[in-house]
Scaffold this motif. Structure first.
Motif, PDB file in Angstrom:
ATOM      1  N   THR A 111       0.776  -1.217  -0.186  1.00 20.74           N
ATOM      2  CA  THR A 111       0.124  -0.036  -0.005  1.00 20.74           C
ATOM      3  C   THR A 111       1.139   1.423   0.064  1.00 20.74           C
ATOM      4  N   ALA A 112       0.485   2.483  -0.261  1.00 20.92           N
ATOM      5  CA  ALA A 112       1.038   3.449  -0.062  1.00 20.92           C
ATOM      6  C   ALA A 112       1.916   3.700   1.098  1.00 20.92           C
ATOM      7  N   PRO A 113       2.992   4.180   1.190  1.00 16.95           N
ATOM      8  CA  PRO A 113       4.019   4.141   2.252  1.00 16.95           C
ATOM      9  C   PRO A 113       3.760   5.437   3.168  1.00 16.95           C
ATOM     10  N   VAL A 114       4.319   4.937   4.398  1.00 16.41           N
ATOM     11  CA  VAL A 114       3.997   6.221   5.471  1.00 16.41           C
ATOM     12  C   VAL A 114       5.336   6.464   6.010  1.00 16.41           C
ATOM     13  N   TRP A 115       5.752   7.718   6.140  1.00 18.85           N
ATOM     14  CA  TRP A 115       6.910   8.380   6.505  1.00 18.85           C
ATOM     15  C   TRP A 115       7.172   8.172   8.008  1.00 18.85           C
ATOM     16  N   PHE A 116       8.164   7.720   8.639  1.00 18.30           N
ATOM     17  CA  PHE A 116       8.374   7.920   9.932  1.00 18.30           C
ATOM     18  C   PHE A 116       8.511   9.530  10.275  1.00 18.30           C
ATOM     19  N   PRO A 117       8.387   9.611  11.331  1.00 16.04           N
ATOM     20  CA  PRO A 117       8.417  11.332  11.852  1.00 16.04           C
ATOM     21  C   PRO A 117       9.728  11.821  11.539  1.00 16.04           C
ATOM     22  N   ASP A 118      10.845  11.008  11.691  1.00 18.29           N
ATOM     23  CA  ASP A 118      12.124  11.712  11.533  1.00 18.29           C
ATOM     24  C   ASP A 118      12.644  11.577   9.917  1.00 18.29           C
ATOM     25  N   GLY A 119      11.631  10.933   9.084  1.00 20.61           N
ATOM     26  CA  GLY A 119      11.978  10.982   7.697  1.00 20.61           C
ATOM     27  C   GLY A 119      13.186  10.200   6.958  1.00 20.61           C
ATOM     28  N   LYS A 120      13.527   9.109   8.058  1.00 20.69           N
ATOM     29  CA  LYS A 120      14.719   8.394   7.750  1.00 20.69           C
ATOM     30  C   LYS A 120      14.109   6.750   7.044  1.00 20.69           C
ATOM     31  N   ARG A 121      12.878   6.584   7.401  1.00 20.93           N
ATOM     32  CA  ARG A 121      12.413   5.270   7.180  1.00 20.93           C
ATOM     33  C   ARG A 121      11.072   5.392   6.485  1.00 20.93           C
ATOM     34  N   LEU A 122      10.554   4.468   5.844  1.00 19.56           N
ATOM     35  CA  LEU A 122       9.246   4.467   5.427  1.00 19.56           C
ATOM     36  C   LEU A 122       8.813   3.099   5.802  1.00 19.56           C
ATOM     37  N   LEU A 123       7.148   3.000   6.100  1.00 17.24           N
ATOM     38  CA  LEU A 123       6.620   1.953   6.504  1.00 17.24           C
ATOM     39  C   LEU A 123       5.601   1.562   5.422  1.00 17.24           C
ATOM     40  N   PHE A 124       5.564   0.277   5.133  1.00 15.68           N
ATOM     41  CA  PHE A 124       4.700  -0.265   4.148  1.00 15.68           C
ATOM     42  C   PHE A 124       3.715  -1.414   4.841  1.00 15.68           C
ATOM     43  N   GLN A 125       2.498  -1.555   4.336  1.00 13.55           N
ATOM     44  CA  GLN A 125       1.791  -2.449   4.589  1.00 13.55           C
ATOM     45  C   GLN A 125       1.514  -3.471   3.507  1.00 13.55           C
ATOM     46  N   VAL A 126       1.847  -4.748   3.574  1.00 14.74           N
ATOM     47  CA  VAL A 126       1.892  -5.522   2.397  1.00 14.74           C
ATOM     48  C   VAL A 126       0.867  -6.780   2.959  1.00 14.74           C
ATOM     49  N   ILE A 127       0.185  -7.354   1.596  1.00 13.58           N
ATOM     50  CA  ILE A 127      -0.706  -8.423   2.015  1.00 13.58           C
ATOM     51  C   ILE A 127      -0.072  -9.582   1.392  1.00 13.58           C
ATOM     52  N   ASP A 128       0.421 -10.634   1.989  1.00 16.18           N
ATOM     53  CA  ASP A 128       1.149 -11.782   1.321  1.00 16.18           C
ATOM     54  C   ASP A 128       0.408 -12.524   0.581  1.00 16.18           C
ATOM     55  N   GLU A 129       0.950 -13.758   0.180  1.00 17.47           N
ATOM     56  CA  GLU A 129       0.281 -14.849  -0.501  1.00 17.47           C
ATOM     57  C   GLU A 129      -0.729 -15.420   0.110  1.00 17.47           C
ATOM     58  N   LEU A 130      -0.522 -15.514   1.444  1.00 17.59           N
ATOM     59  CA  LEU A 130      -1.687 -16.203   2.426  1.00 17.59           C
ATOM     60  C   LEU A 130      -2.724 -15.303   2.696  1.00 17.59           C
ATOM     61  N   ASN A 131      -2.716 -13.846   2.302  1.00 19.27           N
ATOM     62  CA  ASN A 131      -3.676 -12.842   2.322  1.00 19.27           C
ATOM     63  C   ASN A 131      -3.457 -12.314   3.984  1.00 19.27           C
ATOM     64  N   ARG A 132      -2.254 -12.363   4.373  1.00 16.08           N
ATOM     65  CA  ARG A 132      -1.972 -11.928   5.865  1.00 16.08           C
ATOM     66  C   ARG A 132      -1.417 -10.500   5.745  1.00 16.08           C
ATOM     67  N   ILE A 133      -1.850  -9.647   6.731  1.00 12.81           N
ATOM     68  CA  ILE A 133      -1.248  -8.269   6.784  1.00 12.81           C
ATOM     69  C   ILE A 133       0.009  -8.344   7.312  1.00 12.81           C
ATOM     70  N   GLN A 134       1.224  -7.722   6.712  1.00 10.33           N
ATOM     71  CA  GLN A 134       2.621  -7.690   7.336  1.00 10.33           C
ATOM     72  C   GLN A 134       3.006  -5.976   7.132  1.00 10.33           C
ATOM     73  N   PHE A 135       3.983  -5.674   7.936  1.00 10.69           N
ATOM     74  CA  PHE A 135       4.380  -4.481   7.981  1.00 10.69           C
ATOM     75  C   PHE A 135       6.061  -4.540   7.652  1.00 10.69           C
ATOM     76  N   TYR A 136       6.624  -3.884   6.596  1.00 10.53           N
ATOM     77  CA  TYR A 136       7.897  -3.876   6.364  1.00 10.53           C
ATOM     78  C   TYR A 136       8.338  -2.359   6.578  1.00 10.53           C
ATOM     79  N   THR A 137       9.625  -2.260   6.764  1.00 11.38           N
ATOM     80  CA  THR A 137      10.296  -0.734   6.720  1.00 11.38           C
ATOM     81  C   THR A 137      11.124  -0.789   5.858  1.00 11.38           C
ATOM     82  N   ILE A 138      11.676   0.396   5.172  1.00  9.17           N
ATOM     83  CA  ILE A 138      12.807   0.611   4.488  1.00  9.17           C
ATOM     84  C   ILE A 138      13.554   1.536   4.911  1.00  9.17           C
ATOM     85  N   ASP A 139      14.838   1.402   5.191  1.00  5.86           N
ATOM     86  CA  ASP A 139      15.816   2.209   5.739  1.00  5.86           C
ATOM     87  C   ASP A 139      16.310   3.151   4.474  1.00  5.86           C
TER      88      ASP A 139
END
Length: 167
Positions: A111-139
């Protein structure tokens, strides 16, 4: 004009609008200075030559964009259709200061990413192949992708996610 996003200071607005060339029509992503500056074409990169429909398929269509907390960077998705026509979005960060691009790791079904307040990372919500919601960060300094493990971390991620999307 479709979807618009104001920078935190409301000095800039990002928006998509139609671009028409002979035989081609597509959406581009633009930024305008609300205090009277010039309109800047963010995507496709103004230095990219777009002549055919195949060229359009290579660059993707801009979508799901938002400003960094300090208003200097804009993250947006480039939507593609792979050979099986499963929607894929490649996220990119554009820097307002020097008009450079940083491509982020591809996350299917993100889904659309969300910025961390410090602007150093992004948070993504992903629906995996089993239809589970997971969260990932990107540094953003390293482009490292990390799954947020465990229920406690998931609860914290959900709180950040909800805080970002609920006014």
């Amino acid at each position: 004009l479709t979807q618009a996003a104001f920078s935190p200071s409301t000095t800039y607005v990002a928006y998509s609008k139609s671009i028409t060339k002979p035989g081609l029509g597509y959406n581009g992503l633009f930024v305008a200075d609300m205090e009277g500056g010039d309109e800047i074409q963010v995507w496709p990169d103004p230095n990219t030559s777009i002549v055919t429909q195949q060229d359009l398929e290579q660059i993707g269509s801009p979508q799901k964009y938002s400003w960094s907390p300090d208003g200097t960077r804009l993250v947006f998705g480039k939507g593609f259709c792979n050979p099986k026509c499963e929607g894929i979005t490649q996220y990119v960060i554009w820097s307002r200061d020097n008009s450079t691009y940083q491509e982020l790791p591809v996350l299917p079904s993100a889904t659309a990413p969300v910025w961390f307040p410090d602007g150093k990372r992004l948070l993504f919500q992903v629906i995996d192949e089993l239809n589970r919601i997971q969260f990932y960060t990107i540094d953003l300094a390293t482009n490292d992708l990390a799954l947020i493990p465990g229920q406690l971390a998931l609860n914290e991620a959900e709180q950040l996610w909800v805080a970002a999307i609920v006014p």
